[in-house]
Scaffold this active site. Sequence first.
Site, PDB file in Angstrom:
ATOM      1  N   HIS A 149       0.815  -1.242  -0.097  1.00 46.04           N
ATOM      2  CA  HIS A 149       0.071  -0.024  -0.120  1.00 46.04           C
ATOM      3  C   HIS A 149       0.829   1.191  -0.097  1.00 46.04           C
ATOM      4  CE1 HIS A 149      -0.141   1.144   4.624  1.00 46.04           C
ATOM      5  NE2 HIS A 149       0.216   0.017   4.512  1.00 46.04           N
ATOM      6  N   CYS A 209       2.056  14.820  20.002  1.00 49.00           N
ATOM      7  CA  CYS A 209       1.049  14.746  20.971  1.00 49.00           C
ATOM      8  C   CYS A 209      -0.010  15.643  20.956  1.00 49.00           C
ATOM      9  CB  CYS A 209       1.754  14.685  22.338  1.00 49.00           C
ATOM     10  SG  CYS A 209       0.850  14.128  23.573  1.00 49.00           S
TER      11      CYS A 209
HETATM   12  N1  PLP Z   1       7.643   0.241   7.835  1.00 52.56           N
HETATM   13  C1  PLP Z   1       7.682   1.795   7.548  1.00 52.56           C
HETATM   14  C2  PLP Z   1       8.727   2.356   6.963  1.00 52.56           C
HETATM   15  C3  PLP Z   1       6.448   2.098   7.089  1.00 52.56           C
HETATM   16  O1  PLP Z   1       6.143   3.121   6.803  1.00 52.56           O
HETATM   17  C4  PLP Z   1       5.220   1.058   7.522  1.00 52.56           C
HETATM   18  C5  PLP Z   1       3.942   1.639   7.306  1.00 52.56           C
HETATM   19  O2  PLP Z   1       3.241   2.692   7.757  1.00 52.56           O
HETATM   20  C6  PLP Z   1       5.302  -0.013   7.741  1.00 52.56           C
HETATM   21  C7  PLP Z   1       6.671  -0.500   8.167  1.00 52.56           C
HETATM   22  C8  PLP Z   1       4.388  -0.897   8.225  1.00 52.56           C
HETATM   23  O3  PLP Z   1       3.623  -1.342   6.900  1.00 52.56           O
HETATM   24  P1  PLP Z   1       2.242  -2.213   6.817  1.00 52.56           P
HETATM   25  O4  PLP Z   1       1.171  -1.428   6.779  1.00 52.56           O
HETATM   26  O5  PLP Z   1       2.319  -3.006   5.481  1.00 52.56           O
HETATM   27  O6  PLP Z   1       2.330  -3.350   8.019  1.00 52.56           O
END
Ligand code: PLP
Length: 381
Positions: free
Chosen positions: A183, A307
């Site tokens: 996504h 926050c």
């Molecule tokens: N790692 C990073 C750098 C992200 O930006 C995100 C999502 O926001 C994720 C991991 C987690 O991804 P997922 O929504 O596919 O679990």
Amino acid sequence: MFPEAIAAHTRACEEHWHNPSSLYREAGAAKRLLEEARERLADILGIEEPNRIVFTSGATEANNLVMAHAAASAPGQSAIISEIEHPSVLEPARKAFGERLRLAKVQSDGALDLAALEASIQSDKPALISVMAANNETGAIQPWIEAAELSKDIQFHCDAAQWLGKMPSDGLATCDWITGSAHKFGGPKGAGFLVVPEDLDSIRGGPIGGPQERGLRAGTENYPAVAAMLAALERAQQLLSGAPEIENARDGFEARILAEIPNTRVCGAGANRLWNTTMLVLPAHRNLKWLTRLSHFGFQVSTGSACSSGKENPSHVMQAMGLSFDEMGRVLRLSAGWQTSAADWKALGDALIEVWSALNSTDRESKPKIQFQAGAPSEIA
Ligand code: PLP
């Protein structure tokens, strides 16, 4: 989602909805397409062995698997991750390594401090190093290629969730582990992948169940999601050459805002950043006020994890970059997609400037008409 991804998903649901691991003829067709998708992904990543790719439910699952496996395979050993990793790296790493987890510092521009990483490696060789390719809050591009070089005989993991589909994938194949999320590049939510080291025959500490994905990841394969993910990534790869144009429009937007809204700051301005992200520290007013007013203009923006509501925790990324608590409450994060045009950035600039002026005049109107005077008795209850 890219229309191509939606079309691929629909087609897969209609024509190849069968369980790829079943034995009947139609299931065989779904299995073949799944393997073909694995090869197409390996091609984009520059990986010679498609079997190194494990399809997952997204980047969170992939990151959890890496940390669980690394800790289970190297009992008593430590790990180093950058202090600005996504919570899906940070939290499982804390859980898996406990006190043996070391956080590598970033500089004030939000990019990893390579010298600090090198010193940390030399002081105590870890079992795993994990550095994200680009940060999700600031867009700051991390020196992951250099960090991978420093890792030499240490397992190196790169969370490339924010990188893939926005930047060329060159060099990623040098990483032992790579995380991706559909996504983030115009594919569906709930789909992603993990590239594992060559010849890995089990992921220790991961969920146990059926023998799907070479026994590395149990669970019925979601071929429609994989088909949509690949369609999206291939479309994004075709669009990569258009990135400089959107980046220019973003830079023009930032220059205009810095000029028109005095004392605004662009977080990580000194670092190389992804072409689609800008994180602003505004000079006044809580970010929730900006967010609400911008949404009336049709802009969907984010406060980061500052926050602002009083319920969220202050962002560990902003803290690492040295922002004060007060500044964190004035942060707005804006990100573009491939469809975003220069006209959109201009319209966002117009809206921000209008919100700035409206917030200031509301402030003036709500100020008491009769001001306190030093020494004078208060005329306002
Ligand atoms: N790692 C990073 C750098 C992200 O930006 C995100 C999502 O926001 C994720 C991991 C987690 O991804 P997922 O929504 O596919 O679990």
